[in-house]
Design a protein around this motif. Structure first.
Motif, PDB file in Angstrom:
ATOM      1  N   THR A  24      11.986 -28.503  37.801  1.00 34.22           N
ATOM      2  CA  THR A  24      12.285 -28.086  36.429  1.00 34.22           C
ATOM      3  C   THR A  24      11.873 -29.166  35.431  1.00 34.22           C
ATOM      4  O   THR A  24      11.473 -28.865  34.306  1.00 34.22           O
TER       5      THR A  24
ATOM      6  N   ASP B 165       8.328 -20.067  22.806  1.00 32.08           N
ATOM      7  CA  ASP B 165       8.723 -21.193  21.962  1.00 32.08           C
ATOM      8  C   ASP B 165       7.646 -22.276  21.935  1.00 32.08           C
ATOM      9  O   ASP B 165       7.271 -22.776  20.872  1.00 32.08           O
TER      10      ASP B 165
ATOM     11  N   ASP C 291       9.143 -14.254  22.001  1.00 35.24           N
ATOM     12  CA  ASP C 291       9.989 -15.066  22.882  1.00 35.24           C
ATOM     13  C   ASP C 291       9.364 -16.406  23.256  1.00 35.24           C
ATOM     14  O   ASP C 291      10.031 -17.239  23.877  1.00 35.24           O
TER      15      ASP C 291
ATOM     16  N   LYS D 148      12.029 -19.231  24.342  1.00 33.94           N
ATOM     17  CA  LYS D 148      13.162 -19.556  23.484  1.00 33.94           C
ATOM     18  C   LYS D 148      14.462 -19.359  24.252  1.00 33.94           C
ATOM     19  O   LYS D 148      14.542 -18.553  25.183  1.00 33.94           O
ATOM     20  N   ASP D 149      15.486 -20.107  23.876  1.00 32.01           N
ATOM     21  CA  ASP D 149      16.786 -19.981  24.520  1.00 32.01           C
ATOM     22  C   ASP D 149      17.295 -18.547  24.399  1.00 32.01           C
ATOM     23  O   ASP D 149      17.193 -17.924  23.331  1.00 32.01           O
ATOM     24  N   GLY D 150      17.855 -18.041  25.496  1.00 33.49           N
ATOM     25  CA  GLY D 150      18.391 -16.695  25.482  1.00 33.49           C
ATOM     26  C   GLY D 150      17.403 -15.614  25.849  1.00 33.49           C
ATOM     27  O   GLY D 150      17.774 -14.435  25.938  1.00 33.49           O
ATOM     28  N   SER D 151      16.130 -15.977  26.075  1.00 38.23           N
ATOM     29  CA  SER D 151      15.120 -14.978  26.437  1.00 38.23           C
ATOM     30  C   SER D 151      15.336 -14.510  27.872  1.00 38.23           C
ATOM     31  O   SER D 151      15.778 -15.280  28.726  1.00 38.23           O
TER      32      SER D 151
ATOM     33  N   HIS E 227      10.745 -31.451  30.719  1.00 40.69           N
ATOM     34  CA  HIS E 227      11.715 -32.538  30.551  1.00 40.69           C
ATOM     35  C   HIS E 227      11.104 -33.851  31.028  1.00 40.69           C
ATOM     36  O   HIS E 227      11.795 -34.677  31.637  1.00 40.69           O
TER      37      HIS E 227
ATOM     38  N   ARG F  28       7.022 -22.330  27.503  1.00 37.53           N
ATOM     39  CA  ARG F  28       8.478 -22.384  27.510  1.00 37.53           C
ATOM     40  C   ARG F  28       8.996 -21.301  26.573  1.00 37.53           C
ATOM     41  O   ARG F  28       8.483 -21.138  25.452  1.00 37.53           O
TER      42      ARG F  28
ATOM     43  N   GLN G  24       8.191 -23.347  32.431  1.00 41.93           N
ATOM     44  CA  GLN G  24       9.015 -22.170  32.732  1.00 41.93           C
ATOM     45  C   GLN G  24       8.139 -21.012  33.209  1.00 41.93           C
ATOM     46  O   GLN G  24       8.494 -20.308  34.151  1.00 41.93           O
TER      47      GLN G  24
END
Length: 415
Positions: free
Chosen positions: A62, A95, A93, A240-243, A130, A238, A67
């Motif tokens: 990760t 990012d 979606d 977006k958060d919540g996708s 990261h 990557r 992603q």
């Protein structure tokens, strides 16, 4: 009427909990439950440890893998201005999107050399992954400063080349010429040569594939080195958060069709995770064989119980019970032993897994810092628990079916 239909279960329940005329039958019944429970507990613990290592390895990837990754299905590269890729980048979606050019090369530094994989990325690579969380050294993450181009290499590669986290001399990178003919009088002309400096850091993914081979460099450097101007090896994304990862992945695959393959993190490391899954299933099969052996205790217990209750069988026949109902009594007896063993084993297994998660009683080694984690990682997946329960019930039920029928058939035939 209802009692008459269910009386095999009630009688089997009385036989299980009542004291037998021969005490050894009670002992064998208890041993049968314990044997099934221990085998079940072992299944829960071993599969949870495999899950723990699987999840631990996934966290390493990760930090470095995107992603979602789009790679061409034919050839090693694709045009970076492909309209299909532009449509993917424009999805709501998405990012961060980074183009990447990746290929093999030869690295030289102060008399040391190594085959490496140069991964050229855009400046937003640190936003995609990261990477900053796994850097070591006194510098900072950077791919270029003015006309200077920096390379961030894996920690094991830095050791092989003898560079350390910060190297003061140029790191020479050689790659074969993509075009033209080889001139034997000028061997050096068969290679493209370029140089990288150090930003003072190296990365450590804790995976040999990356730490031993990879150098992260600017994408312009990689395109020039490999002759891939205007092209890319992959588009890394990557969300977006919540996708919804699966939904977005399906949408991307529908856009690019068969021209590109859309991969999530597990598919990017398919070989690694497939091997881990195979190891897990092999462990499951071997432990199931141990469970089968444990179920032989049930067969012994039921065989002795049938002999012990032969007078009761005559009484039940005189009361109107047929052979099928008498057989079901002892079938229920064996099934209850399996069910009790399964419940007790799963309960103990989950308890031990929780204790390992909380306190790490079982360590990986006595030397602190020798491993990435100090204790065996454990992760309980409840679909595994359901599989284990069904396996124990199925094995227990199947193991008593034939012996009970044969024993009763022989006993009834000789009366």
């Amino acid at each position: 009427m209802r009692l008459f239909m269910n009386f095999p279960f009630y009688i089997a329940r009385r036989y299980l909990f009542s004291k037998k005329s021969t005490n050894v039958i009670n002992v064998i019944s208890i041993i049968s439950v314990i044997g099934v429970a221990v085998a079940t507990m072992a299944l829960v613990i071993v599969l949870s440890v495999f899950n723990g290592f699987h999840d631990l390895v996934a966290t390493f990837f990760t930090n470095f893998d995107p992603q979602i990754e789009l790679v061409p299905t034919q050839g090693k590269t694709a045009p970076s201005d492909d309209p299909l890729l532009a449509k993917v980048k424009a999805l709501p979606d998405v990012d961060v999107a980074t183009e990447s050019v990746e290929d093999q090369a030869l690295a030289f530094y102060n008399g040391h050399q190594a085959m490496v994989i140069v991964k050229g990325v855009d400046d937003n690579f640190d936003q995609l992954t990261h990477i900053k969380d796994i850097l070591y050294g006194d510098g900072t993450y950077s791919l270029h400063a003015g006309n200077l181009q920096y390379g961030v290499m894996g920690i094991r590669l830095a050791s092989t080349l003898g560079t350390g986290a910060r190297f003061g001399d140029y790191l020479r990178i050689y790659a074969p010429q993509k075009e033209g003919q080889f001139d034997a009088t000028n061997p050096a002309g068969a290679f493209v040569v370029d140089s990288l400096l150090s930003p003072g850091v190296v990365f450590s993914v804790n995976q040999s594939k990356y730490d031993k081979n990879y150098i992260i460099a600017p994408i312009a450097f990689a395109r020039n080195l490999f002759g891939q101007q205007g092209r890319l090896s992959s588009l890394e994304i990557r969300l977006k958060d919540g996708s919804d990862l699966d939904a977005v992945k399906r949408e991307m695959q529908a856009i690019v069709g068969e021209k590109y393959k859309v991969k999530d993190r597990f598919e990017q490391q398919e070989d690694t995770f497939k091997i881990m899954q195979i190891e897990k299933y092999i462990a499951y099969i071997f432990l199931t064989f141990i469970l089968i052996v444990a179920c032989f205790n049930i067969i012994g217990s039921l065989s002795m119980l049938i002999i012990d209750k032969k007078n009761d069988i005559t009484t039940l026949q005189n009361m109107g019970a047929n052979d099928r109902q008498i057989t079901r009594i002892f079938m229920f007896e064996g099934r209850m032993i399996s069910a009790f063993g399964a419940v007790i084993g799963i309960g103990l297994g989950l308890l031990l897994c929780w204790l390992q998660q909380q306190y790490g009683f079982v360590s990986l080694g006595s030397s602190s810092g020798s491993f990435v984690v100090n204790a065996y990682p454990v992760s309980v997946h409840y679909d595994d628990v359901v599989l284990i329960f069904l396996t124990v019930i199925a094995v227990g039920w199947l193991s008593v079916w034939y012996p009970v029928k044969r024993s009763l058939a022989f006993l009834l035939a000789t009366r």
